[in-house]
Design an enzyme around this catalytic site. Structure first.
Site, PDB file in Angstrom:
ATOM      1  N   SER A 553     102.942  42.332  39.695  1.00 45.96           N
ATOM      2  CA  SER A 553     103.987  41.312  39.705  1.00 45.96           C
ATOM      3  C   SER A 553     104.275  40.781  41.120  1.00 45.96           C
ATOM      4  O   SER A 553     103.431  40.136  41.720  1.00 45.96           O
ATOM      5  CB  SER A 553     105.253  41.877  39.050  1.00 45.96           C
ATOM      6  OG  SER A 553     106.201  40.875  38.818  1.00 45.96           O
ATOM      7  N   ASP A 564      95.295  34.102  50.232  1.00 44.67           N
ATOM      8  CA  ASP A 564      94.898  32.704  50.059  1.00 44.67           C
ATOM      9  C   ASP A 564      95.070  31.890  51.335  1.00 44.67           C
ATOM     10  O   ASP A 564      94.292  30.979  51.608  1.00 44.67           O
ATOM     11  CB  ASP A 564      95.707  32.062  48.921  1.00 44.67           C
ATOM     12  CG  ASP A 564      95.107  32.344  47.550  1.00 44.67           C
ATOM     13  OD1 ASP A 564      94.120  33.110  47.493  1.00 44.67           O
ATOM     14  OD2 ASP A 564      95.612  31.812  46.539  1.00 44.67           O
ATOM     15  N   LYS A 578      99.950  41.671  36.369  1.00 43.19           N
ATOM     16  CA  LYS A 578     101.184  41.314  35.654  1.00 43.19           C
ATOM     17  C   LYS A 578     101.763  40.073  36.322  1.00 43.19           C
ATOM     18  O   LYS A 578     102.452  40.162  37.331  1.00 43.19           O
ATOM     19  CB  LYS A 578     102.184  42.469  35.712  1.00 43.19           C
ATOM     20  CG  LYS A 578     103.612  42.124  35.270  1.00 43.19           C
ATOM     21  CD  LYS A 578     103.687  41.683  33.828  1.00 43.19           C
ATOM     22  CE  LYS A 578     105.131  41.551  33.364  1.00 43.19           C
ATOM     23  NZ  LYS A 578     105.798  40.346  33.836  1.00 43.19           N
TER      24      LYS A 578
END
Length: 823
Positions: A553, A564, A578
């Site tokens: 999560s 990224d 998740k």
């Protein structure tokens, strides 16, 4: 002179007609008014009857009872305000509406102002209560629109932007357009008219008609107008009104005595009566549609023929069907029955004791899995560890159950026992544990400074204080001269989205996309972007983030965003996967007595990668740049080590040497260089154990026990264990590489690097030994395989460069690098 009405006046008349719908909940003519000597007793008496009326769904009776209080005048205001503070839902609406009416009639201006302010505040709070029933929220918005000022209605503008329930959003848009000339609200209503959802589409069409834009709603109104329902009659009225207005535009107006105006007035009165009757709660969305033939047949046959009559109650069967329907979607969506909903509401704000573990249903195995034990809790003290699977709780299998069901079984009064059965990789069969529940105190941030001024920061969860705790930890490490940071998110199950965004913001520049959520239905789950906003980031020192299969999560959002944007190198294993958004929705069919917890959107990283791992699909989670494969242990080693621990031989050894050699043992528990000779009298003691384990295995057990006593001695849990943590070691080597330094420059790092290299070599040897023997090739003929150059080839046994491989013959490399995404 005959007075005429221009088209604009007619449209205002339309709005007045619409106001009838808003006020139907408060009948124009109340029941006979009754007086009481004691106003407070009378208010209490009436509201007991109101509660009964609401309970059985007789809304009209509730409003009639409330109207009796209006005759009490000033004496009823204070008791009503007290009632307002303790009431909920429709009962609170009744109190607020009655209080507002009294505010205009009382003799004291001060008392009237207080009553009016309290009533309007209640309307606003009920309208904005995300946990409230949809129909009650809509009614609160309508009452606020009718009784509130333009400013009062204007306060809905900001919540309107964030509202997710479409029907409530329609009501807000209608209010803002009617009272505040909110143009964007009308555009939203036009969009909702094209919704695939029938109920939303119809509500939006009626709202458009009410604000005077019948043309935009005409297609939907035409489909509704012939229905023998109140909404059908409303649709027909609006369409006829539009025809009248067009006629008026052609004839330059209508007289006040025109039959058209009389007809509109008659329509208004009829609708008042019909809609008031509708508020009794009869019918509703579920009543409008026929049952499913398959489910109807199954229920009928079960009730007729099933052997155990106690299990054939219709409501229970429907609940079971609803659970199966919702539970088939994903492990995080669930249907809560009336009993479960009541229990859930009772638990809000209460404190319970538990076993001390963060748990989640693994989407791959469907068993309850320990994401991370809380180190001060009963689970950890009993020996449970991350990724252990809890296969039974109190004799009941956890397979395919929801987290809510299972957590409810694990929680209970402090000191009460709970029996669980646990399976761990390497065990031949599950083992039983009896844990005593205890209150759990959570620590979320752990820090340390490793050799070479490499800072270490571990965050265990993204709670309300996580942002400030991380900030304080970073400042402390930076003040101590930190040159590189290892940010450990292993075992972090997630937490608050806001905390994930704020923590990411500390390491990224201003206005960078961190994550966005998006669902299939743009009306309830539109794309929502979360971006950085603070230009004052921490220095761009080298950064390593540690992740594993228990990172979930919020920890996946942070690690993925940093990866990224090229801010950090990720080391470890693929994360849990998740990345979904759930919303609690009261079920209208059951009048909010049951609850639907539904996944409405997924989270996506800046590169467009979806974090969520769908059931049966390996895609999802965040992949590390450097993959670290943890070494496997043979089952006999695990069992023999457990036998040794159970024998208390290790306890006896530690206890014997702790008092006289405490400082030495504390030093060795931190780092012993993997040398058994450093431990006092170790070899003699080891030879007397009669164990099949190697001295190295026993040394590890002794050191782990010494660490526990060392932690007890300092009164805190150690932040890290560099010597036994292969992933952390790999993270340190990655940090040194970024700093342009060699492990040999630091004594401990040289030892660890050498052992990692040995582990790599052993893994390669094992992989080579496990390869199937190559087939004996015979010369010539069709299908003869040409010998491939070294490092190339196809099929089984294909040789790959180090760290790569597919299928059988792939080398199991403990440390494998991957190319990170660069934005």
């Amino acid at each position: 002179m005959v007075k005429t009405l221009a088209p604009a006046s007619l449209r205002r008349l339309a709005v007045l007609v619409v106001a009838a719908f808003v006020l139907v909940a408060a009948p124009l003519v109340g029941a006979p008014r009754a007086h009481a000597d004691d106003a407070a007793d009378r208010v209490k008496e009436v509201f007991e009857d109101v509660l009964d009326a609401v309970e059985i769904g007789d809304a009209e009776r509730a409003w009639e009872l409330a109207s009796e209080l209006e005759s009490l005048g000033d004496d009823a205001v204070d008791p009503l305000m007290q009632r307002l503070d303790v009431s909920k839902g429709r009962v609170r609406l009744v109190a607020a509406k009655t209080l507002f009416v009294l505010s205009e009639e009382v003799e004291s201006d001060e008392l009237g102002e207080r009553a009016e302010e309290a009533a309007l505040r209640a309307f606003r709070e009920l309208a904005l209560d995300e946990d409230g029933l949809t129909d009650e929220r809509i009614l609160a918005i309508q009452l606020l629109t009718s009784y509130g000022t333009k400013k009062d209605v204007g306060k809905l503008a900001k919540p309107y932007e964030e509202e997710r329930e479409p029907l409530v959003k329609v009501a807000m848009a209608r209010a803002l357009r009617l009272r505040n000339d909110h143009r964007d609200a009308e555009r939203l209503l036009k969009g909702y008219v094209d919704s695939d959802d029938r109920e939303i589409r119809r509500a939006a069409a009626l709202a458009l008609a009410e604000i005077g834009n019948i043309e935009a709603a005409k297609a939907v109104l035409n489909k509704m107008k012939d229905e023998p329902t109140e909404t059908g009659r409303r649709a027909k009225m609006f369409l006829r009104m539009e025809e009248f207005i067009k006629t008026a535009e052609k004839t330059a107006g209508l007289t006040e005595k025109d039959p058209v105006i009389k007809l509109l007035q008659k329509e208004k009165e009829e609708l008042e009566r019909k809609l008031a009757a509708a508020l009794k709660g009869k019918g509703g969305p579920a009543a409008a549609g026929a049952g499913n033939p398959l489910l109807d047949e199954l229920v009928r046959k079960i009730r007729l023929y099933y052997v155990d009559e106690d299990k054939t109650k219709k409501d229970d069967l429907i609940d079971a069907a609803a659970k199966g329907l919702v539970g088939s979607l994903d492990p995080f969506s669930s249907y809560m029955t009336e009993k479960e909903t009541d229990k859930f509401r009772e638990t809000l704000g209460q404190e319970y004791a538990g076993i001390g573990a963060v748990v989640q249903v693994d989407p791959r195995t469907r068993y309850l899995t320990i994401i991370r034990p809380i180190y001060s809790g009963p689970a950890y003290r009993a020996g449970l560890r991350s990724l252990d699977q809890v296969v039974e709780v109190e004799g009941e299998s956890t397979y395919n159950k929801t987290v809510e069901e299972l957590v409810g079984k694990l929680k209970g009064p402090k000191g009460s026992p709970v029996e669980i059965k646990v399976y761990r990789k390497g065990w031949r069969r599950p083992r039983e544990f009896t844990l005593k529940r205890d209150e759990i105190v959570l620590q979320s941030v752990y820090t340390d400074m490793l050799p070479g001024d490499i800072g270490y920061l571990r965050l265990s969860q993204f709670g309300e204080k996580a942002t400030q705790e991380v900030e304080d930890a970073l400042k402390t490490l930076e003040d101590e001269g930190m040159r590189a940071l290892i940010f450990d998110l292993r075992g972090n199950p997630g937490g608050l989205l806001s905390a994930a965004v704020e923590v990411s913001d500390k390491f990224l520049g201003d206005d960078r996309l961190i994550v966005y959520s998006e669902g299939r239905n743009p009306q309830i789950a539109p794309r929502r972007e979360f971006r950085t906003h603070d230009a004052n980031t921490h220095p761009p020192y080298p950064m390593i983030v540690l992740i594993d299969g228990s990172s979930a999560s919020a920890s996946e959002i942070v690690s993925g965003a940093l990866q990224d944007h090229g801010r950090a190198t990720l080391v470890g294993l693929q994360t849990f996967g998740k990345g979904s958004v759930q919303q609690l929705m009261p079920v209208e069919t059951t009048k909010g007595r049951t609850t639907l917890r539904l996944t409405i959107a997924y989270y996506y990283l800046p590169s467009g990668r979806c974090i969520h791992r769908a059931l049966g699909n390996g895609v999802g989670g965040v992949d590390p740049d450097v993959v670290v494969t943890l070494p496997d242990e043979h089952a006999w080693v695990i069992e023999e080590r457990d036998r040794l621990i159970a024998s208390r031989e290790v306890d006896a050894y530690i206890e014997k040497h702790w008092l006289g050699n405490k400082e030495l043992l504390k030093e060795l528990s931190d780092f012993d260089g993997f040398e058994t000779s450093k431990w006092p009298e170790f070899q003699e003691w080891f030879e007397g154990l009669g164990t099949k384990l190697e001295p190295e295995h026993v040394r590890e057990v002794v050191r782990s026990y010494a660490r526990r006593l060392a932690q007890d001695d300092v009164g805190r849990e150690f932040a890290q264990d560099l010597q036994s943590d292969v992933v952390l070691q790999s993270g340190v080597l990655a940090a040194l590489e970024k700093l342009g330094e060699e492990p040999a420059e630091h004594d401990r790092y040289k030892i660890l690097a050498d052992r990692l290299e040995l582990a790599r070599a052993d893994a390669e040897k094992k992989a080579d030994a496990d390869k199937p023997a190559p087939p004996i090739e015979e010369g010539g003929g069709e299908g003869e395989k040409e010998k491939a150059p070294e490092g190339e080839g196809e099929g089984e046994g294909e040789k790959k460069p180090d760290g790569e491989g597919d299928g059988e013959g792939e080398k199991k490399d403990p440390v494998k690098k991957k190319e990170p995404f660069r934005r």
